[in-house]
Motif scaffolding. Structure first.
Motif, mmCIF file in Angstrom:
data_model
loop_
_atom_site.group_PDB
_atom_site.id
_atom_site.type_symbol
_atom_site.label_atom_id
_atom_site.label_comp_id
_atom_site.label_asym_id
_atom_site.label_seq_id
_atom_site.Cartn_x
_atom_site.Cartn_y
_atom_site.Cartn_z
ATOM 1 N N UNK A 161 -36.032 47.968 -45.532
ATOM 2 C CA UNK A 161 -34.529 48.198 -45.983
ATOM 3 C C UNK A 161 -33.946 48.320 -47.552
ATOM 4 N N UNK A 162 -33.145 49.426 -48.312
ATOM 5 C CA UNK A 162 -33.001 49.607 -49.204
ATOM 6 C C UNK A 162 -32.128 49.786 -49.028
ATOM 7 N N UNK A 163 -30.899 48.628 -50.039
ATOM 8 C CA UNK A 163 -29.714 48.711 -50.042
ATOM 9 C C UNK A 163 -28.715 50.193 -51.354
ATOM 10 N N UNK A 164 -28.299 50.536 -50.989
ATOM 11 C CA UNK A 164 -27.613 51.666 -51.823
ATOM 12 C C UNK A 164 -26.315 51.625 -52.974
ATOM 13 N N UNK A 165 -26.013 51.200 -53.257
ATOM 14 C CA UNK A 165 -24.914 50.166 -53.583
ATOM 15 C C UNK A 165 -24.524 50.206 -54.832
ATOM 16 N N UNK A 166 -23.458 50.787 -55.296
ATOM 17 C CA UNK A 166 -23.042 50.870 -56.839
ATOM 18 C C UNK A 166 -21.735 49.684 -57.115
ATOM 19 N N UNK A 205 -24.667 55.144 -49.280
ATOM 20 C CA UNK A 205 -24.273 55.004 -49.677
ATOM 21 C C UNK A 205 -22.703 54.389 -50.279
ATOM 22 N N UNK A 206 -22.809 53.286 -50.947
ATOM 23 C CA UNK A 206 -21.721 52.186 -50.546
ATOM 24 C C UNK A 206 -20.860 51.898 -51.898
ATOM 25 N N UNK A 207 -19.676 52.836 -52.050
ATOM 26 C CA UNK A 207 -18.997 52.404 -54.220
ATOM 27 C C UNK A 207 -18.081 51.295 -53.623
ATOM 28 N N UNK A 208 -18.450 50.476 -54.307
ATOM 29 C CA UNK A 208 -16.882 49.222 -54.124
ATOM 30 C C UNK A 208 -16.648 49.377 -55.588
ATOM 31 N N UNK A 209 -15.148 49.281 -56.451
ATOM 32 C CA UNK A 209 -14.256 49.121 -57.099
ATOM 33 C C UNK A 209 -13.711 47.986 -57.284
ATOM 34 N N UNK A 210 -13.872 47.265 -58.523
ATOM 35 C CA UNK A 210 -13.019 46.275 -59.211
ATOM 36 C C UNK A 210 -12.817 44.837 -58.373
ATOM 37 N N UNK A 211 -13.856 44.721 -58.459
ATOM 38 C CA UNK A 211 -13.859 43.673 -57.339
ATOM 39 C C UNK A 211 -13.544 41.993 -58.092
#
Length: 334
Positions: A161-166, A205-211
């Protein structure tokens, strides 16, 4: 005379207003009676029987074991039915009622050169659908009158599995550990042509901002446009990111020399390590937790400087810069 004429005009206007006021209730009564008449007529008409065609979305269940349905037969079928107008309206315009299921467990499957085939004639389709179609409708015909199914043998393959994360971080926060996810491998079952070309599966695709805190999130797999022909041992992946508040710090450490270094001296012989450290770990980190070296070989004579390599860094520490990243050297003759 002028006064009399004005009085007559005012009198006529008042009488006209009274007539208009009296006509409004009559108009309202007329419209109400008209509406009631139309509703009664519509009710009577909808109580009559009509013949019409209704389209249904069909799903198939209980596919034979160790086989995969490579075509969906016809995922939409048209059913001609005779029923009351109310029932036909409900059947045609109520979406929840326009989904039917067909059980494939009783199909007689025959092998062919390219796989397996089976047919479901209209008589057997009617048997399965009569109990699912609400109201007292009479089915007059079904289009298509026979459903054809194509099956293939199932093949299996385990792929990574390859994760598609930004992601972006808020202020003085950083990811202080490697990104972890489970499962890292999934088993895919499908037809041979798909299995042979499959080398990995990626996530949506998973986008996480300002963690500014750690993340534990479940992400679905990206199954692609042929998802109906594929099954996965897991449909999602759980991703974990450890996010902590960090501080920037610098440590000065000595640089050792390896290789043919008996007559080599470097300048400077210490470097500064600029790094980001979690606040929770900062009190426990010291310069002795780092080590660095340069390697000198005869081939190094072609270069004016030697690159500094870090041999050891503490866990959760991210090195931003080595200053200087290269050191000069001299060879001392004996």
């Amino acid at each position: 005379m002028a006064v009399d004429s004005q009085v007559d005009t005012n009198t006529k206007s008042a009488e006209t207003g009274r007539k208009e006021h009296q006509s409004h209730p009559r108009l309202v009564v007329f419209l109400v009676c008209l509406a009631i008449s139309i509703l009664m007529w519509l009710f009577i008409e909808l109580m009559k029987d009509y013949t019409d065609e209704v389209r249904y979305n069909v799903t198939f269940i209980n596919v034979p074991k160790d086989l995969i349905l490579t075509n969906s037969g016809d995922s939409v079928i048209s059913i001609g039915m005779n029923a009351q107008g109310f029932e036909l309206l409900a059947a045609k315009y109520t979406r929840k009622q326009r989904k039917l299921t067909i059980d494939l467990s009783t199909l007689k499957i025959r092998p062919t050169g390219e796989g397996y085939t089976a047919y479901l004639p209209s008589a057997r389709i009617v048997e399965q659908l009569e109990n699912q179609i609400r109201f007292e409708k009479e089915i007059t015909y079904i289009k298509p009158d026979t459903l054809c199914f194509l099956f293939s043998k199932i093949f299996y393959k385990q792929v990574p599995v390859k994760i598609n994360l930004d992601y972006t971080l808020n202020g003085q926060y950083d990811v202080t550990d490697s990104i972890k996810f489970k499962p890292q491998f999934v088993t895919v079952s499908s037809i041979k042509s798909i299995i042979d070309t499959l080398s990995f599966v990626s996530t949506q695709k998973l986008n996480l901002s300002q963690l500014d805190s750690s993340v534990n999130v479940k992400v679905a797999l990206n199954k692609g446009y042929r998802a109906s022909l594929m099954k996965f041992s897991s449909d999602s992946v759980t991703i974990k990111l450890k996010v902590e508040k960090v501080t920037e710090a610098g440590y000065t450490i000595p640089v050792s020399i390896t290789g043919n270094s008996e007559n080599v001296k470097i300048f400077p012989d210490k470097v500064e390590i600029i790094c980001r450290i979690p606040l929770s770990a900062f009190p426990h980190i010291s310069a002795s937790d780092f080590s660095a070296e340069v390697e000198f070989q005869p081939s190094s004579l072609k270069e004016n400087k030697l690159k500094v390599n870090l041999l050891r860094t503490p866990e959760k520490v991210r090195v931003l810069k080595i200053n200087p990243a290269e050191v000069e050297y001299i060879i001392i003759s004996k």
